[in-house]
Design an enzyme around this catalytic site. Structure first.
Site, PDB file in Angstrom:
ATOM      1  N   ALA A 121       4.920 -14.175  -4.429  1.00 41.60           N
ATOM      2  CA  ALA A 121       5.066 -12.779  -4.826  1.00 41.60           C
ATOM      3  C   ALA A 121       4.043 -12.473  -5.903  1.00 41.60           C
ATOM      4  O   ALA A 121       3.585 -13.361  -6.622  1.00 41.60           O
ATOM      5  CB  ALA A 121       6.485 -12.497  -5.344  1.00 41.60           C
ATOM      6  N   GLY A 157       3.265  -9.427  -8.941  1.00 42.25           N
ATOM      7  CA  GLY A 157       3.692  -8.243  -9.656  1.00 42.25           C
ATOM      8  C   GLY A 157       2.592  -7.741 -10.569  1.00 42.25           C
ATOM      9  O   GLY A 157       1.480  -8.272 -10.580  1.00 42.25           O
ATOM     10  N   LEU A 197       3.967 -15.344  -8.625  1.00 42.61           N
ATOM     11  CA  LEU A 197       4.907 -16.436  -8.395  1.00 42.61           C
ATOM     12  C   LEU A 197       4.375 -17.302  -7.264  1.00 42.61           C
ATOM     13  O   LEU A 197       4.027 -16.790  -6.196  1.00 42.61           O
ATOM     14  CB  LEU A 197       6.291 -15.898  -8.035  1.00 42.61           C
ATOM     15  N   LYS A 231       5.732 -19.490 -12.197  1.00 41.36           N
ATOM     16  CA  LYS A 231       5.501 -18.092 -12.561  1.00 41.36           C
ATOM     17  C   LYS A 231       4.375 -18.038 -13.584  1.00 41.36           C
ATOM     18  O   LYS A 231       4.492 -18.579 -14.678  1.00 41.36           O
ATOM     19  CB  LYS A 231       6.772 -17.447 -13.119  1.00 41.36           C
ATOM     20  N   ASP A 262      19.637  -8.590 -16.455  1.00 46.79           N
ATOM     21  CA  ASP A 262      18.998  -8.096 -15.229  1.00 46.79           C
ATOM     22  C   ASP A 262      19.585  -8.805 -14.010  1.00 46.79           C
ATOM     23  O   ASP A 262      18.852  -9.274 -13.133  1.00 46.79           O
ATOM     24  CB  ASP A 262      17.488  -8.298 -15.297  1.00 46.79           C
TER      25      ASP A 262
END
Length: 531
Positions: free
Chosen positions: A262, A264, A269, A282, A376
């Site tokens: 992934a 962002g 990641l 990460k 979260d």
């Protein structure tokens, strides 16, 4: 790289596209170069037995401009493989700017023509009396190759580095790949010492270039290195001591990046390995690093160092020294529940819902017992593997201060408790509200408030007391638990210790009744007030 190569960027302007082999001619030249190199690999034993090498080599040529296929000497297969290897290494965030250096050629200037001819060291050594090589004209050359994420001013930094080392650039070839990396090749003269000494000098210079690319990290690292570990309630910032004795500090040389999972705005990641163990990595993007990001990074490392529970993703270690900042955790092969529900279109039977909810509540109960508020909790932060679900991602988690309450909006709107949305003081029971939304997702397989934007949902939760609609066929004990979890008054919500007990009771009831029917609950999110 042959001395007569063309299309350099630095020593001379690149040729126009037509002469560089653009368009159909360029594609044809790439294919021809690929085929010839592949043929020589198979004939010469350069590791051609690997079945994936053909695809990798094809991708290598296709990712570079057509003039690379014109410039490269296809007879020197080892050069092509070295370029490919360096670009692969540059893709790994722990490496960044990588390089290689080796002796290249001895060049003679023929005064009548001004043309540079070349020969290998071995040829010159075997024929020292050759009249074409007068000693005054012989110059030892080295080839230096850099590969890196293509950044502004990088080429000028590299040429400056070579100048600082007293090297004269005879050729320069710079290529930008289709995925945003650069391959820069220099032929230099002027180095009279061992290659290993040049390699060490280059390594020091490359480290300086990397370090200058992370000014904020450099500044923050200096603060962290010289201050003790402490939690500052006023700033919500944990400072991590960076010490060689810290067992959690990861040696970046032992990290192997395999696949980007992934990406962002502020980090990527990866799936990789660390000491042969599957891990998730990460990595913060250096160009997006800010003081606030560094605070969150420090906080996340501090929190993950503290936690050890079967339902919390295991912390392996972190790289906290510039220029790389990353967090390494165990890799969960099943991915996130969010991905399972919405991307893979999966669904859960009722016993699975209870099992997953139990795993999550046990992990959250543990975190609350050690005074950590996740802040979260959502399906994207719940990871599955081998019939177990674990809580992950502590990027915005915090350790409660002595008052037990916090302020400021954090988390994700669709899962956020009303007191957090309103910027009111809140505590660990904000996580319980989020858990209620997660439990509803597990039962329905639907995104909360899917017919609204996140902001619209947040406003409706606060102003209209909106909650997702509980389907009529939901197990009554689960329906009651949902309503208790998303009560507007946090004091009326159960603790996770109570939720663990409630789910155990529901599990027994479901088991004894043989009720394995999956909850349908596929209606759109609507209005449902807590009791």
């Amino acid at each position: 790289m042959a001395a007569e190569s063309r299309g350099s960027r630095g020593a001379s302007p690149p040729p126009p596209p037509s002469s560089a082999g653009g368009g159909a001619a360029g594609r044809r030249r790439k294919a021809e170069a690929y085929a010839e190199v592949l043929r020589r690999i198979r004939a010469g034993g350069y590791g051609g037995g690997r079945p994936e090498l053909e695809d990798e080599l094809w991708a290598h040529f296709q990712g570079l401009p057509a003039r690379y296929a014109l410039d490269v000497n296809v007879e020197r297969v080892e050069d092509v493989l070295l370029h490919k290897q360096l670009l692969e290494q540059a893709h790994e965030p722990m490496n960044g700017l990588v390089f290689d250096v080796h002796p290249s050629q001895v060049v003679t200037l023929e005064e009548n023509t001004g043309f540079e001819s070349s020969t290998s060291f071995k040829q010159e050594e075997q024929d020292p009396q050759c009249s074409a090589f007068a000693s005054r004209d012989q110059r030892p050359l080295h080839e230096i190759i850099f590969a890196c994420d293509d950044k502004p001013k990088l080429l000028s930094q590299l040429t400056s580095l070579l100048g600082e080392l007293g090297l004269n650039i005879q050729e320069a070839h710079a290529y930008s790949t289709s995925d945003g990396y650069s391959l820069d090749i220099f032929v230099v003269e002027g180095w009279e010492y061992e290659v290993d000494i040049l390699r060490n000098s280059l390594r020091k210079g490359v480290d300086k270039i990397k370090y200058r690319a992370w000014p904020l990290v450099q500044s923050m690292s200096a603060r962290i290195d010289h201050q003790p570990l402490e939690v500052s309630p006023s700033s919500d910032f944990v400072q991590i001591p960076v010490d060689a004795a810290d067992v959690w500090e990861v040696d970046p040389r032992l990290l192997k990046f395999e696949q980007k999972l992934a990406s962002g705005s502020f980090g990527d990641l990866y799936h990789g390995t660390y000491c042969s163990q599957d891990v998730a990595i990460k990595v913060l993007k250096p160009e997006r690093v800010s003081v606030d990001m560094l605070r969150e990074f420090a906080q996340e490392v501090y929190i993950m160092k503290k936690v050890r529970h079967k339902n919390v993703v295991q912390f392996i270690g972190a790289c906290t020294r510039p220029p790389i900042l990353c967090i390494v955790t165990e890799f969960m092969h099943g991915g996130s529940i969010f991905d399972f529900l919405y991307n893979r279109r999966g669904s859960f039977q009722l016993p699975d819902v209870i099992r997953i909810a139990s795993d999550v509540s046990k992990g959250m109960n543990y975190l609350h017992q050690i005074n950590i508020v996740h802040r979260d909790l959502k399906t994207a932060n719940l990871l599955m593997d081998d019939q177990v679900v674990k809580v992950a991602d502590f990027g915005v988690a915090r350790v409660k201060d002595q008052s037990g309450v916090m302020t400021a909006e954090t988390g994700t709107y669709r899962w956020m408790a009303p007191e957090v949305i309103e910027h009111l003081p809140y505590d660990h029971r904000a996580d319980v509200f989020s858990f209620g939304i997660v439990l509803w997702e597990l039962l329905t397989g639907k995104l909360p408030y899917e017919d609204m934007t996140p902001l619209q949902a947040a406003v409706a939760v606060v102003q209209k007391d909106l909650r997702p609609t509980i389907a009529a066929d939901t197990h009554p004990m689960l329906a009651d638990l949902l309503q208790r979890c998303w009560q507007k008054d946090p004091a009326l919500r159960p603790t996770f210790a109570e939720i663990v007990d409630i789910l155990n009771s529901i599990k027994e009831v479901v088991r004894s009744s043989g009720h394995h029917k999956r909850q349908s609950g596929r209606s759109h999110s609507g209005r449902r007030r807590g009791c």
